[in-house]
Design an enzyme around this catalytic site. Structure first.
Site, mmCIF file in Angstrom:
data_model
loop_
_atom_site.group_PDB
_atom_site.id
_atom_site.type_symbol
_atom_site.label_atom_id
_atom_site.label_comp_id
_atom_site.label_asym_id
_atom_site.label_seq_id
_atom_site.Cartn_x
_atom_site.Cartn_y
_atom_site.Cartn_z
ATOM 1 N N CYS A 117 36.987 -19.405 -25.096
ATOM 2 C CA CYS A 117 37.961 -19.183 -24.015
ATOM 3 C C CYS A 117 39.217 -20.025 -24.181
ATOM 4 O O CYS A 117 40.212 -19.792 -23.498
ATOM 5 C CB CYS A 117 37.332 -19.501 -22.667
ATOM 6 S SG CYS A 117 35.835 -18.582 -22.395
ATOM 7 N N HIS A 257 41.810 -21.247 -16.966
ATOM 8 C CA HIS A 257 40.839 -20.253 -17.424
ATOM 9 C C HIS A 257 40.033 -19.764 -16.216
ATOM 10 O O HIS A 257 39.741 -20.534 -15.297
ATOM 11 C CB HIS A 257 39.923 -20.877 -18.476
ATOM 12 C CG HIS A 257 38.851 -19.953 -18.928
ATOM 13 N ND1 HIS A 257 39.119 -18.658 -19.311
ATOM 14 C CD2 HIS A 257 37.505 -20.103 -19.030
ATOM 15 C CE1 HIS A 257 37.991 -18.065 -19.637
ATOM 16 N NE2 HIS A 257 36.992 -18.918 -19.469
ATOM 17 N N ASN A 287 35.533 -13.229 -16.040
ATOM 18 C CA ASN A 287 35.900 -14.115 -17.144
ATOM 19 C C ASN A 287 36.152 -13.268 -18.390
ATOM 20 O O ASN A 287 35.244 -12.615 -18.882
ATOM 21 C CB ASN A 287 34.743 -15.104 -17.364
ATOM 22 C CG ASN A 287 34.965 -16.052 -18.526
ATOM 23 O OD1 ASN A 287 35.905 -15.904 -19.300
ATOM 24 N ND2 ASN A 287 34.081 -17.025 -18.660
HETATM 25 N N1 ACO Z 1 22.221 -13.115 -9.038
HETATM 26 C C1 ACO Z 1 21.279 -13.770 -8.348
HETATM 27 N N2 ACO Z 1 20.726 -14.914 -8.763
HETATM 28 C C2 ACO Z 1 21.159 -15.415 -9.931
HETATM 29 C C3 ACO Z 1 22.150 -14.781 -10.691
HETATM 30 C C4 ACO Z 1 22.668 -13.589 -10.209
HETATM 31 N N3 ACO Z 1 23.621 -12.905 -10.882
HETATM 32 N N4 ACO Z 1 22.367 -15.519 -11.787
HETATM 33 C C5 ACO Z 1 21.564 -16.582 -11.729
HETATM 34 N N5 ACO Z 1 20.821 -16.505 -10.614
HETATM 35 C C6 ACO Z 1 19.795 -17.431 -10.171
HETATM 36 C C7 ACO Z 1 19.066 -18.024 -11.343
HETATM 37 O O1 ACO Z 1 18.003 -17.200 -11.742
HETATM 38 C C8 ACO Z 1 18.583 -19.322 -10.767
HETATM 39 O O2 ACO Z 1 17.464 -19.089 -9.977
HETATM 40 P P1 ACO Z 1 16.236 -20.132 -9.971
HETATM 41 O O3 ACO Z 1 16.814 -21.393 -9.421
HETATM 42 O O4 ACO Z 1 15.253 -19.468 -9.069
HETATM 43 O O5 ACO Z 1 15.814 -20.248 -11.380
HETATM 44 C C9 ACO Z 1 19.729 -19.686 -9.862
HETATM 45 O O6 ACO Z 1 20.426 -18.501 -9.513
HETATM 46 C C10 ACO Z 1 20.737 -20.541 -10.603
HETATM 47 O O7 ACO Z 1 21.306 -21.277 -9.628
HETATM 48 P P2 ACO Z 1 22.388 -22.312 -10.052
HETATM 49 O O8 ACO Z 1 22.137 -22.830 -11.437
HETATM 50 O O9 ACO Z 1 22.546 -23.294 -8.954
HETATM 51 O O10 ACO Z 1 23.642 -21.389 -10.130
HETATM 52 P P3 ACO Z 1 25.047 -21.941 -10.267
HETATM 53 O O11 ACO Z 1 25.605 -22.223 -8.949
HETATM 54 O O12 ACO Z 1 25.109 -23.021 -11.311
HETATM 55 O O13 ACO Z 1 25.843 -20.711 -10.846
HETATM 56 C C11 ACO Z 1 26.803 -19.955 -12.869
HETATM 57 C C12 ACO Z 1 25.495 -20.208 -12.126
HETATM 58 C C13 ACO Z 1 27.640 -19.009 -12.078
HETATM 59 C C14 ACO Z 1 26.459 -19.355 -14.219
HETATM 60 C C15 ACO Z 1 27.555 -21.296 -13.059
HETATM 61 O O14 ACO Z 1 26.686 -22.249 -13.581
HETATM 62 C C16 ACO Z 1 28.749 -21.190 -13.927
HETATM 63 O O15 ACO Z 1 29.741 -20.611 -13.573
HETATM 64 N N6 ACO Z 1 28.717 -21.858 -15.089
HETATM 65 C C17 ACO Z 1 29.853 -21.862 -15.975
HETATM 66 C C18 ACO Z 1 29.929 -20.591 -16.720
HETATM 67 C C19 ACO Z 1 31.132 -20.601 -17.602
HETATM 68 O O16 ACO Z 1 32.130 -21.169 -17.296
HETATM 69 N N7 ACO Z 1 31.028 -20.001 -18.762
HETATM 70 C C20 ACO Z 1 32.143 -20.061 -19.639
HETATM 71 C C21 ACO Z 1 32.009 -19.027 -20.581
HETATM 72 S S1 ACO Z 1 33.279 -19.328 -21.690
HETATM 73 C C22 ACO Z 1 33.274 -18.449 -23.108
HETATM 74 O O17 ACO Z 1 33.786 -18.983 -24.042
HETATM 75 C C23 ACO Z 1 32.667 -17.095 -23.202
#
Ligand code: ACO
Length: 332
Positions: A117, A257, A287
């Site tokens: 990214c 980003h 994203n």
């Molecule tokens: N719908 C419902 N529940 C979900 C979903 C969903 N789409 N996705 C995850 N969950 C659940 C998981 O199964 C987990 O459940 P569990 O606790 O029972 O195991 C729980 O939600 C996860 O909760 P959190 O970890 O607290 O979720 P969080 O608030 O951290 O959000 C997220 C997750 C959105 C992925 C966040 O961590 C995030 O944005 N991280 C950064 C991602 C990012 O910036 N990526 C960059 C990519 S860059 C590139 O180069 C491609």
């Protein structure tokens, strides 16, 4: 060639989003998730999805044509094309070479750049060096992604987050004191394991087994990437501001980003910028990796949120792990 470095700016900008929109409500029918979870945890409401027959170069080509028009530049004037992408059309030829053919930039060298990214900022930094020294006059820097093609559409942890699109900028000489004042790039290979597409390269070549194990799609440890992102967005923005010779109080607009609204809000708070000075479009586009920053920049300029003379900070983080930031004094 004189010893004095040329000032470098963005001469024109353009973006392209594929027509098809996939809403959270539609994703609810694909995986076990809800609109409410996606909106509250990420800020994403919808994303654009490329057609079956559309690849990153198609999106890049459309964005490039718009940027050329905006810069009043002919394809033949372009000396170099850099395409930042994690979703190239294929291993080779590079997506940049395909774009070169598509737009008829017959005098341009061309290569792809892989920095996740942060790719657009990395590309801008590379372009700046060539133009500063006078080696090249006009460079197309493109961020283009067809991430929908590399998602595991059964994995709710990742498939709700990403979208497809492309943004392009024509980079060239500008007036002294204007344009790209500073750039900053960084990497932490130790954290690379948190965000990968493990298969399809020379480590795990494609086999029936690798396809069965879904090793050709994005794997992410969301909470590790989240913690890293919050930390680095602030540090990288501050570094670019320090290098620009200006201070935090001088900044007019932030183009971050677009990964998660909570990451963006945390960065804005630390930088003491109100949210109306921060560009947010992840609610509509999700994203788009290397395309997120140039698409957001294009939108902000078109909406009149960035005007000539404004100081703009761009900051991104992503796979690698990598990060990059830049301060631009908008020169158009
Ligand atoms: N719908 C419902 N529940 C979900 C979903 C969903 N789409 N996705 C995850 N969950 C659940 C998981 O199964 C987990 O459940 P569990 O606790 O029972 O195991 C729980 O939600 C996860 O909760 P959190 O970890 O607290 O979720 P969080 O608030 O951290 O959000 C997220 C997750 C959105 C992925 C966040 O961590 C995030 O944005 N991280 C950064 C991602 C990012 O910036 N990526 C960059 C990519 S860059 C590139 O180069 C491609």
């Amino acid at each position: 060639m004189s010893n004095k470095l040329n000032a470098v700016g963005i001469l024109g900008i353009g973006s392209y989003l594929p027509e098809k929109i996939l809403t959270n409500q539609e994703i609810e029918k694909i995986v076990d998730t809800t609109n409410e979870w996606i909106v509250t945890r990420t800020g994403i409401g919808a994303r654009h999805i490329a057609d079956e027959n559309m690849a990153a170069s198609d999106l890049a080509t459309e964005a490039a044509k718009k940027a050329l028009k905006d810069a009043n530049t002919l394809p033949e004037e372009i000396d170099l094309i850099i395409v930042a992408t994690v979703t190239p059309d294929m291993h080779f030829p590079s997506t940049a070479c395909i774009v070169q053919m598509n737009i008829g930039a017959k005098n341009a060298a061309a290569f792809d750049l892989g920095a996740g990214c942060s790719g657009f900022i990395y590309g801008l930094t590379v372009a700046k060096q060539f133009i500063e020294t006078g080696m090249y006059k006009k460079i197309l820097v493109i961020g283009a992604e067809a991430l929908s093609k590399v998602l595991d559409w059964t994995d709710r942890n990742t498939c709700v987050l990403f979208g497809d699109g492309a943004g392009a900028a024509v980079v060239g000489p500008t007036d002294e004191g204007m344009g790209i004042l500073s750039t900053y790039m960084g990497a932490d290979g130790e954290g690379g394991k948190f965000l990968t597409i493990p298969g399809g390269g020379s480590r795990i070549p494609a086999t029936l087994e690798s396809v069965k194990n879904k090793l050709h799609t994005i794997k992410m440890d969301g909470s590790e990437v989240f913690k890293f992102a919050v930390r680095i967005m602030n540090r990288a923005s501050q570094e670019a501001i320090d290098r620009s010779g200006y201070s935090l109080e001088d900044i007019n607009y932030l183009v971050p980003h677009q990964a998660n609204i909570r990451i963006i809000e945390a960065a804005a708070k630390k930088l003491k910028l109100p949210m109306d000075k921060v560009h947010v479009n992840l609610n509509r586009f999700g994203n788009m990796s290397a395309a997120s920053i140039p698409v957001a920049l294009d939108e902000a300029v078109r909406q009149g949120k960035i005007k000539k003379g404004d100081l703009v900070v761009m900051v991104g983080f992503g796979a690698g792990l990598t990060w990059g930031s830049s301060v631009i004094k908008w020169n158009k």
